[in-house]
Design a protein around this motif. Structure first.
Motif, PDB file in Angstrom:
ATOM      1  N   GLN A 237      42.220  39.912  46.907  1.00  0.00           N
ATOM      2  CA  GLN A 237      42.459  40.488  45.589  1.00  0.00           C
ATOM      3  C   GLN A 237      41.424  39.965  44.594  1.00  0.00           C
ATOM      4  N   THR A 238      41.131  38.682  44.669  1.00  0.00           N
ATOM      5  CA  THR A 238      40.113  38.101  43.789  1.00  0.00           C
ATOM      6  C   THR A 238      38.730  38.655  44.125  1.00  0.00           C
TER       7      THR A 238
ATOM      8  N   VAL B  74      32.311  49.449  43.880  1.00  0.00           N
ATOM      9  CA  VAL B  74      33.681  49.950  43.976  1.00  0.00           C
ATOM     10  C   VAL B  74      34.137  50.093  45.430  1.00  0.00           C
ATOM     11  N   ASP B  75      33.285  50.605  46.293  1.00  0.00           N
ATOM     12  CA  ASP B  75      33.675  50.790  47.693  1.00  0.00           C
ATOM     13  C   ASP B  75      34.039  49.455  48.346  1.00  0.00           C
ATOM     14  N   GLU B  76      33.283  48.414  48.029  1.00  0.00           N
ATOM     15  CA  GLU B  76      33.584  47.098  48.586  1.00  0.00           C
ATOM     16  C   GLU B  76      34.884  46.542  47.995  1.00  0.00           C
ATOM     17  N   ALA B  77      35.124  46.862  46.732  1.00  0.00           N
ATOM     18  CA  ALA B  77      36.389  46.444  46.108  1.00  0.00           C
ATOM     19  C   ALA B  77      37.572  47.107  46.806  1.00  0.00           C
ATOM     20  N   LYS B  78      37.442  48.399  47.093  1.00  0.00           N
ATOM     21  CA  LYS B  78      38.504  49.122  47.796  1.00  0.00           C
ATOM     22  C   LYS B  78      38.742  48.528  49.184  1.00  0.00           C
TER      23      LYS B  78
ATOM     24  N   ALA C 177      42.236  46.946  50.475  1.00  0.00           N
ATOM     25  CA  ALA C 177      42.889  47.457  51.681  1.00  0.00           C
ATOM     26  C   ALA C 177      43.123  46.334  52.692  1.00  0.00           C
ATOM     27  N   GLN C 178      42.137  45.455  52.834  1.00  0.00           N
ATOM     28  CA  GLN C 178      42.275  44.330  53.756  1.00  0.00           C
ATOM     29  C   GLN C 178      43.397  43.404  53.310  1.00  0.00           C
TER      30      GLN C 178
ATOM     31  N   ALA D 109      41.448  53.920  41.909  1.00  0.00           N
ATOM     32  CA  ALA D 109      42.010  55.226  42.286  1.00  0.00           C
ATOM     33  C   ALA D 109      42.715  55.202  43.639  1.00  0.00           C
ATOM     34  N   MET D 110      43.278  54.052  44.002  1.00  0.00           N
ATOM     35  CA  MET D 110      44.066  53.953  45.236  1.00  0.00           C
ATOM     36  C   MET D 110      45.534  54.184  44.867  1.00  0.00           C
ATOM     37  N   TYR D 111      45.844  55.425  44.511  1.00  0.00           N
ATOM     38  CA  TYR D 111      47.138  55.741  43.902  1.00  0.00           C
ATOM     39  C   TYR D 111      48.312  55.612  44.877  1.00  0.00           C
ATOM     40  N   ASP D 112      48.143  56.059  46.099  1.00  0.00           N
ATOM     41  CA  ASP D 112      49.243  55.950  47.070  1.00  0.00           C
ATOM     42  C   ASP D 112      49.638  54.487  47.263  1.00  0.00           C
ATOM     43  N   GLU D 113      48.635  53.639  47.399  1.00  0.00           N
ATOM     44  CA  GLU D 113      48.915  52.212  47.575  1.00  0.00           C
ATOM     45  C   GLU D 113      49.562  51.620  46.318  1.00  0.00           C
ATOM     46  N   ALA D 114      49.104  52.083  45.148  1.00  0.00           N
ATOM     47  CA  ALA D 114      49.672  51.585  43.895  1.00  0.00           C
ATOM     48  C   ALA D 114      51.151  51.934  43.799  1.00  0.00           C
ATOM     49  N   PHE D 115      51.507  53.168  44.157  1.00  0.00           N
ATOM     50  CA  PHE D 115      52.919  53.567  44.104  1.00  0.00           C
ATOM     51  C   PHE D 115      53.748  52.783  45.120  1.00  0.00           C
ATOM     52  N   THR D 116      53.181  52.515  46.278  1.00  0.00           N
ATOM     53  CA  THR D 116      53.910  51.741  47.288  1.00  0.00           C
ATOM     54  C   THR D 116      54.260  50.356  46.754  1.00  0.00           C
TER      55      THR D 116
END
Length: 359
Positions: free
Chosen positions: A188-189, A200-204, A208-209, A243-250
């Motif tokens: 997360q950090t 951004v791609d590396e942040a995503k 995810a990891q 913009a990882m909305y599905d994960e945010a809602f979970t």
């Protein structure tokens, strides 16, 4: 909170059967421990202050006082007691440095954390490697990793204009991953650092990891992999930013299941639904109906957030302001929420299938 160590100092009881009982510092710290176990922090504070009146330089009593004062939000007093501990024992005992790091700012906080990490690392080297869940080795590794992440966060925020800020972030994160490579906090950090670098791609990928390490686990499990509530709230903000909305809602649904009386959670839930409605594709089947449902969910959560903000006497003015701005925009589209009688007890009630309807 850990147990306070007993002082080795003893004293003799008063002579005679009618004499009042005489308590040693050890007795008083034991009483303080027991009061802390019962969450009676004010009583525990009385015990440790009595101990300090007997032995003002007793390190165990000083650190106990500081720890309890943190619980009582007496931060100035706590800092004074921890600083006194540092004067007496500057090269042993890492806990006081961790507390001081949390109560300090900018480079001062960094210096305390670094000293604490140094002491923890020295202690960890002397331990046998034990990867059993809950082992002292893994617990200490987690503390080292968390401190390194805290230092990274400071360089991302308060010290972001320091000339070596970026290199320090990279260095601290590298160390954290070497100490504990399977902790969600590190990833997360790392995501926060990559976002600050516009990668951004590396942040995503980092987010995810991190999610794979705990998502689906029981948040009530002691020493389980699930991050604490505040850490997951911060995670939701990163997920929305990427913009990882599905994960945010979970993650949000899990937070609401755990505690739906937190203004920040309801604000983020409302904001997430608002974003989802704004970014819905008009050409998709039932797009208008889905967008209306998302705005309904956003309005309900944001209205609840405002009520809780006042009920809990929150001081987060920017959160309240943004919540009201979002509500104003939503009500321009679907109108205000119909007032319903508040349920007995004042708590917000959700339908049983709310998790599915709100997503």
């Amino acid at each position: 909170m850990g147990k306070f160590q007993r002082s080795k100092v003893t004293s003799k009881s008063g002579a005679g059967s009618g004499a009042a009982p005489t308590y040693t510092v050890s007795d008083l710290l034991t009483q303080a421990n027991q009061a802390v176990d019962r969450f009676e922090f004010e009583l525990a504070h009385q015990f440790v202050m009595r101990a300090l009146s007997m032995e003002p330089q007793n390190v165990n009593a000083l650190e106990a006082a500081g720890s309890i004062e943190v619980e009582l939000e007496l931060f100035n007093e706590a800092k004074e007691h921890f600083l006194e501990c540092v004067k007496i024992q500057p090269d042993t005992g890492y806990s006081k440095f961790m507390y001081l790091g949390q109560m300090s700012e900018q480079l001062e906080a960094i210096s305390y954390f670094q000293h604490g990490v140094k002491l923890m690392t020295e202690e960890r080297v002397k331990m046998p490697i034990d990867l059993t869940k809950g082992s002292e080795y893994l617990v200490l590794s987690s503390k080292i990793s968390s401190a390194l992440c805290s230092m990274t966060d400071i360089y991302l925020t308060d010290c972001c204009f320091e000339p070596n800020a970026e290199s320090q972030c990279e260095s601290f994160l590298t160390q954290a991953m070497q100490v504990e490579p399977v902790t969600p906090e590190v990833y997360q950090t790392l995501a926060s650092v990559r976002l600050s670098q516009q990668r951004v791609d590396e942040a995503k990928a980092a987010l995810a990891q991190g999610l794979t390490l705990w998502l689906g686990s029981d948040p009530t499990e002691e020493d389980g992999p699930t991050p604490d509530y505040e850490t997951r709230l911060a995670l939701v903000k990163l997920l929305l930013e990427t913009a990882m909305y599905d994960e945010a809602f979970t993650v949000l649904n899990g937070l609401i299941d755990e505690n739906d009386q937190v203004p920040d959670t309801l604000y983020l839930f409302g904001w997430a639904n608002y974003i989802a409605a704004e970014e819905s594709v008009d050409s998709a089947p039932d797009a208008e109906e889905e967008r209306r449902e998302q705005l309904d969910n956003a309005r309900e959560a944001l209205n609840a957030c405002v009520k809780l903000w006042y009920a809990t006497e929150s001081t987060d003015e920017p959160l309240l302001q943004h919540t009201k701005e979002l509500l104003e925009q939503i009500e321009q589209v679907i109108g205000p929420e119909v007032e319903q009688e508040e349920p007995e007890g004042g708590e917000i009630e959700y339908e049983e299938d709310e998790d599915e309807e709100m997503n």
